[in-house]
Write an enzyme that holds these catalytic residues in place. Structure first.
Site, PDB file in Angstrom:
ATOM      1  N   CYS A  17       3.136  -4.747   6.866  1.00 39.21           N
ATOM      2  CA  CYS A  17       2.969  -4.584   5.673  1.00 39.21           C
ATOM      3  C   CYS A  17       4.068  -3.933   4.691  1.00 39.21           C
ATOM      4  CB  CYS A  17       1.610  -3.683   5.261  1.00 39.21           C
ATOM      5  SG  CYS A  17       0.140  -4.702   5.612  1.00 39.21           S
ATOM      6  N   HIS A  56       0.794  -1.319   0.026  1.00 40.10           N
ATOM      7  CA  HIS A  56       0.041  -0.220  -0.123  1.00 40.10           C
ATOM      8  C   HIS A  56       0.807   1.233   0.151  1.00 40.10           C
ATOM      9  CE1 HIS A  56       0.732   0.842   4.068  1.00 40.10           C
ATOM     10  NE2 HIS A  56       0.658  -0.481   4.649  1.00 40.10           N
TER      11      HIS A  56
END
Length: 436
Positions: free
Chosen positions: A348, A329
């Site tokens: 992440c 992301h």
């Protein structure tokens, strides 16, 4: 920012070639089995027992007979008839297997040598056992299970029927060495590291051996088009047909919240996403402005962060469902991309210019770059789907070969190499695996 409690440096990625095994159909093979555990010739999971119904005689007018008794059929037996010359070729392969970063002694070459010299009646059984142990390590790596450390990339399937087919190829058709070599990774990185292994000694050699085994942990066919993230190199790359289409810097999981190695499938991108704050870090945002609380059934609350310039996911999040809740992301902390060591996330992969990267993934759809830009500017949460699902691999390689043929070394940020090397050398200790 994720709920978890590089391309590999500067080298091009090429398409891996599918493992050249003749696979039987699922109906014929039953449930897929995986590789033998090191030191055995048995698959890691057992084939479900097949059964045959025992006929029951009936008399006219008699009551219906009871259901037929299921008689288990014998499990398939892996076997092959080995000629002495073939066994000698297998022995020569084992003696030279250190070129792959593996230890010949793991395959008990003296046992096979004695069977050859003594013209033992057990030659075929011993050669079969040796062959399957070697084949398993070439196809799946010597290090297995928890010793791989936070590795959740799915193995290729390898049924007992595939193993028998491989045995048959080696003893009735192709040469033994060619059959075994067909199991090795075909990615250019593997060949480059293998060449580097021959030129290095000491600690460098151990690093190379460790990462050669990691290459064997990966599927042989990564896909015609795929994304690969190398955590120690802090890189993300999109590869198609052996050519790198896009490469970006990345921020990976912090030392306390390491990024696991896994494979998933990218199906789309969500622009202007909401961030669903993981319960593991809810306390960090509790009471802060810019978060929306949501009451949970039975009590308690969870938090969400709406789209906007402060959103931890930035302007886009890739849709790549996986049980670890790890995603690629954007980020609102873009200054971190300027740092050399970039281990700051909750697990992440924060991706540099993630909007541009997502636009590249959406090529072949009606999502032009202008449409992407307009959607981001609108502030509305919108999902765009890729034309074809794209596999993504998050991996951990601490050394890699560069385009110039040099060896690039990356910081072993999560201190995994020593533990993997201990398992590769069959010397795992309680201390070496304490942080597993």
């Amino acid at each position: 920012m994720c709920g978890r409690p590089s391309l590999l440096g500067k080298w091009p990625m090429y398409r891996s070639i599918c493992l050249p095994l003749v696979l039987l159909s699922t109906a014929a093979a039953g449930i897929a089995q995986t590789a033998p555990t090191p030191g055995t010739a048995l698959p890691r999971t057992a084939t479900p027992a097949r059964t045959a119904a025992t006929p029951v005689a009936t008399t006219p007018g008699a009551a219906a007979p009871a259901a037929p008794t299921a008689v288990p059929l014998p499990a398939p037996v892996l076997a092959a008839e080995w000629k002495r010359k073939q066994a000698e070729e297998l022995l020569a392969f084992v003696d030279g297997i250190d070129a792959e970063g593996l230890d010949p002694s793991d395959y008990n070459p003296d046992r096979l040598r004695r069977a050859i010299d003594d013209k033992s009646d057990d030659l075929s059984a011993i050669a079969t056992d040796t062959f399957l142990k070697v084949a398993g390590d070439l196809m799946f790596g010597h290090v297995r299970g928890a010793a791989r450390i936070d590795w959740f990339v799915q193995d290729d399937s390898w049924t007992v029927y595939d193993q028998q087919n491989l045995l048959t190829r080696a003893t009735a058709g192709e040469t033994v060495s060619d059959t075994l070599r067909s199991l090795l990774p075909t990615h250019p990185q593997y060949a480059a590291l293998k060449a580097a292994l021959a030129k290095n000694e000491g600690l460098a050699r151990d690093k190379i051996r460790t990462n050669l085994d990691r290459w064997r942990w990966l599927p042989r066919d990564l896909g015609q088009k795929y994304v690969i993230v190398n955590v120690p190199a802090y890189t993300v790359a999109l590869v198609e047909g052996g050519r790198t289409l896009d490469r970006r810097r990345a921020v990976a999981g912090a030392i306390k919240t390491p990024t696991p190695s896994l494979n998933a499938t990218i199906t789309g991108a969500i622009f202007n996403p909401w961030w669903e704050v993981p319960t593991s870090i809810s306390r960090e945002v509790s009471g802060k402005k810019g978060y929306v609380s949501v009451k949970l059934p039975g009590g308690g609350v969870r938090y969400r962060q709406p789209p906007g310039p402060s959103n931890a996911l930035g302007r886009v999040k890739l849709v790549m469902g996986n049980p670890h809740a790890i995603y690629l992301h954007d980020t609102n902390a873009k200054n971190l991309f300027n740092k050399q060591a970039r281990a700051y996330s909750h697990g992440c992969i924060r991706t540099e210019d993630a909007v541009g990267f997502a636009a590249t993934l959406l090529d072949g759809t009606d999502w032009s770059r202008d449409k992407v830009a307009a959607t981001v500017k609108s502030g509305k949460t919108v999902q765009a789907n890729v034309a074809t699902p794209i596999p993504v691999y998050i991996v951990y390689f601490s050394v890699a070969a560069t385009d110039e043929g040099d060896l690039a070394r990356y910081d072993d940020m999560y201190t995994r190499d020593a533990k993997v090397l201990a398992a590769l050398n069959d010397r795992p200790t309680a201390a070496s695996l304490a942080s597993n």
